[in-house]
Write a protein that holds these residues in place. Structure first.
Motif, PDB file in Angstrom:
ATOM      1  N   LYS A   1       0.842  -1.199   0.000  1.00 15.15           N
ATOM      2  CA  LYS A   1       0.000   0.000   0.000  1.00 15.15           C
ATOM      3  C   LYS A   1       0.875   1.246   0.000  1.00 15.15           C
ATOM      4  N   VAL A   2       0.430   2.244  -0.759  1.00 20.62           N
ATOM      5  CA  VAL A   2       1.082   3.540  -0.793  1.00 20.62           C
ATOM      6  C   VAL A   2       0.095   4.544  -0.217  1.00 20.62           C
ATOM      7  N   LEU A   3       0.520   5.268   0.816  1.00 21.64           N
ATOM      8  CA  LEU A   3      -0.317   6.266   1.470  1.00 21.64           C
ATOM      9  C   LEU A   3       0.337   7.631   1.325  1.00 21.64           C
ATOM     10  N   VAL A   4      -0.433   8.605   0.833  1.00 20.02           N
ATOM     11  CA  VAL A   4       0.063   9.969   0.661  1.00 20.02           C
ATOM     12  C   VAL A   4      -0.963  10.912   1.283  1.00 20.02           C
ATOM     13  N   PRO A   5      -0.529  11.843   2.132  1.00 19.85           N
ATOM     14  CA  PRO A   5      -1.483  12.810   2.684  1.00 19.85           C
ATOM     15  C   PRO A   5      -2.143  13.620   1.558  1.00 19.85           C
ATOM     16  N   SER A   6      -3.447  13.750   1.621  1.00 20.00           N
ATOM     17  CA  SER A   6      -4.203  14.420   0.548  1.00 20.00           C
ATOM     18  C   SER A   6      -3.749  15.851   0.315  1.00 20.00           C
ATOM     19  N   GLU A   7      -3.400  16.561   1.378  1.00 22.55           N
ATOM     20  CA  GLU A   7      -3.021  17.969   1.214  1.00 22.55           C
ATOM     21  C   GLU A   7      -1.644  18.135   0.583  1.00 22.55           C
ATOM     22  N   ARG A   8      -0.871  17.051   0.436  1.00 28.67           N
ATOM     23  CA  ARG A   8       0.461  17.112  -0.166  1.00 28.67           C
ATOM     24  C   ARG A   8       0.483  16.691  -1.638  1.00 28.67           C
ATOM     25  N   LEU A   9      -0.652  16.330  -2.202  1.00 25.41           N
ATOM     26  CA  LEU A   9      -0.687  15.906  -3.603  1.00 25.41           C
ATOM     27  C   LEU A   9      -0.418  17.090  -4.527  1.00 25.41           C
ATOM     28  N   ALA A  10       0.499  16.913  -5.456  1.00 24.81           N
ATOM     29  CA  ALA A  10       0.771  17.928  -6.463  1.00 24.81           C
ATOM     30  C   ALA A  10       0.044  17.575  -7.757  1.00 24.81           C
ATOM     31  N   TYR A  11       0.169  16.312  -8.182  1.00 31.78           N
ATOM     32  CA  TYR A  11      -0.527  15.836  -9.380  1.00 31.78           C
ATOM     33  C   TYR A  11      -0.580  14.318  -9.342  1.00 31.78           C
ATOM     34  N   VAL A  12      -1.497  13.764 -10.114  1.00 28.58           N
ATOM     35  CA  VAL A  12      -1.607  12.314 -10.275  1.00 28.58           C
ATOM     36  C   VAL A  12      -1.827  12.040 -11.752  1.00 28.58           C
ATOM     37  N   GLU A  13      -1.033  11.149 -12.312  1.00 32.11           N
ATOM     38  CA  GLU A  13      -1.125  10.786 -13.728  1.00 32.11           C
ATOM     39  C   GLU A  13      -1.509   9.313 -13.816  1.00 32.11           C
ATOM     40  N   ILE A  14      -2.598   9.043 -14.508  1.00 30.18           N
ATOM     41  CA  ILE A  14      -3.087   7.676 -14.667  1.00 30.18           C
ATOM     42  C   ILE A  14      -2.871   7.264 -16.117  1.00 30.18           C
ATOM     43  N   GLY A  15      -2.208   6.137 -16.327  1.00 28.75           N
ATOM     44  CA  GLY A  15      -1.951   5.696 -17.692  1.00 28.75           C
ATOM     45  C   GLY A  15      -1.792   4.201 -17.774  1.00 28.75           C
ATOM     46  N   GLU A  16      -1.675   3.706 -18.975  1.00 23.92           N
ATOM     47  CA  GLU A  16      -1.460   2.288 -19.206  1.00 23.92           C
ATOM     48  C   GLU A  16       0.011   1.959 -18.974  1.00 23.92           C
ATOM     49  N   PRO A  17       0.308   0.758 -18.523  1.00 28.59           N
ATOM     50  CA  PRO A  17       1.705   0.376 -18.323  1.00 28.59           C
ATOM     51  C   PRO A  17       2.441   0.254 -19.652  1.00 28.59           C
ATOM     52  N   ALA A  18       3.703   0.594 -19.638  1.00 29.56           N
ATOM     53  CA  ALA A  18       4.531   0.460 -20.839  1.00 29.56           C
ATOM     54  C   ALA A  18       4.901  -1.001 -21.024  1.00 29.56           C
ATOM     55  N   ALA A  19       4.819  -1.472 -22.247  1.00 32.42           N
ATOM     56  CA  ALA A  19       5.180  -2.858 -22.537  1.00 32.42           C
ATOM     57  C   ALA A  19       6.689  -3.011 -22.437  1.00 32.42           C
ATOM     58  N   ARG A  20       7.120  -4.021 -21.731  1.00 36.47           N
ATOM     59  CA  ARG A  20       8.554  -4.250 -21.577  1.00 36.47           C
ATOM     60  C   ARG A  20       9.055  -5.083 -22.749  1.00 36.47           C
ATOM     61  N   LYS A  21      10.172  -4.665 -23.299  1.00 36.75           N
ATOM     62  CA  LYS A  21      10.747  -5.381 -24.436  1.00 36.75           C
ATOM     63  C   LYS A  21      11.730  -6.425 -23.920  1.00 36.75           C
ATOM     64  N   VAL A  22      11.667  -7.601 -24.515  1.00 34.06           N
ATOM     65  CA  VAL A  22      12.524  -8.689 -24.120  1.00 34.06           C
ATOM     66  C   VAL A  22      13.255  -9.186 -25.361  1.00 34.06           C
ATOM     67  N   GLY A  23      14.531  -9.445 -25.217  1.00 34.37           N
ATOM     68  CA  GLY A  23      15.290  -9.993 -26.321  1.00 34.37           C
ATOM     69  C   GLY A  23      16.308  -9.009 -26.863  1.00 34.37           C
ATOM     70  N   PHE A  24      16.974  -9.439 -27.936  1.00 30.96           N
ATOM     71  CA  PHE A  24      18.036  -8.628 -28.517  1.00 30.96           C
ATOM     72  C   PHE A  24      17.741  -8.270 -29.955  1.00 30.96           C
ATOM     73  N   GLY A  25      16.472  -8.205 -30.321  1.00 38.19           N
ATOM     74  CA  GLY A  25      16.081  -7.887 -31.689  1.00 38.19           C
ATOM     75  C   GLY A  25      16.362  -6.443 -32.039  1.00 38.19           C
ATOM     76  N   ALA A  26      16.273  -6.122 -33.317  1.00 38.58           N
ATOM     77  CA  ALA A  26      16.496  -4.753 -33.794  1.00 38.58           C
ATOM     78  C   ALA A  26      15.363  -3.860 -33.289  1.00 38.58           C
ATOM     79  N   LEU A  27      15.710  -2.653 -32.962  1.00 40.40           N
ATOM     80  CA  LEU A  27      14.715  -1.694 -32.466  1.00 40.40           C
ATOM     81  C   LEU A  27      14.058  -0.995 -33.571  1.00 40.40           C
TER      82      LEU A  27
END
Length: 75
Positions: free
Chosen positions: A49-75
């Protein structure tokens, strides 16, 4: 779901991978910002669990996770 949380007077942002949906995360954040909850409480994909006091929030960004690349193929 990747969530980035900016905290006032902190040099780095908090980044967590949550199993909650975007709507659930948005509801929790809006409750914290509206003063309904003194803490923003989110759980990451490993059960921590992550707890942050509400009055200390600066911003929150919600997004999809980045796909992790596996292997040594060409980019």
């Amino acid at each position: 779901m990747e969530v980035k949380i900016g905290v006032q007077h902190a040099p780095r942002e908090i980044v967590i991978e949550s199993t909650q949906s975007a709507e659930e995360v948005e509801r929790v954040i809006s409750d914290a910002l509206a003063g309904k909850a003194p803490l923003l409480s989110l759980e990451d994909s490993r059960g921590r669990k992550v707890l942050v006091p509400s009055e200390r929030l600066a911003y929150v960004e919600i997004g999809e996770p980045a796909a992790r690349k596996v292997g040594f193929g060409a980019l």
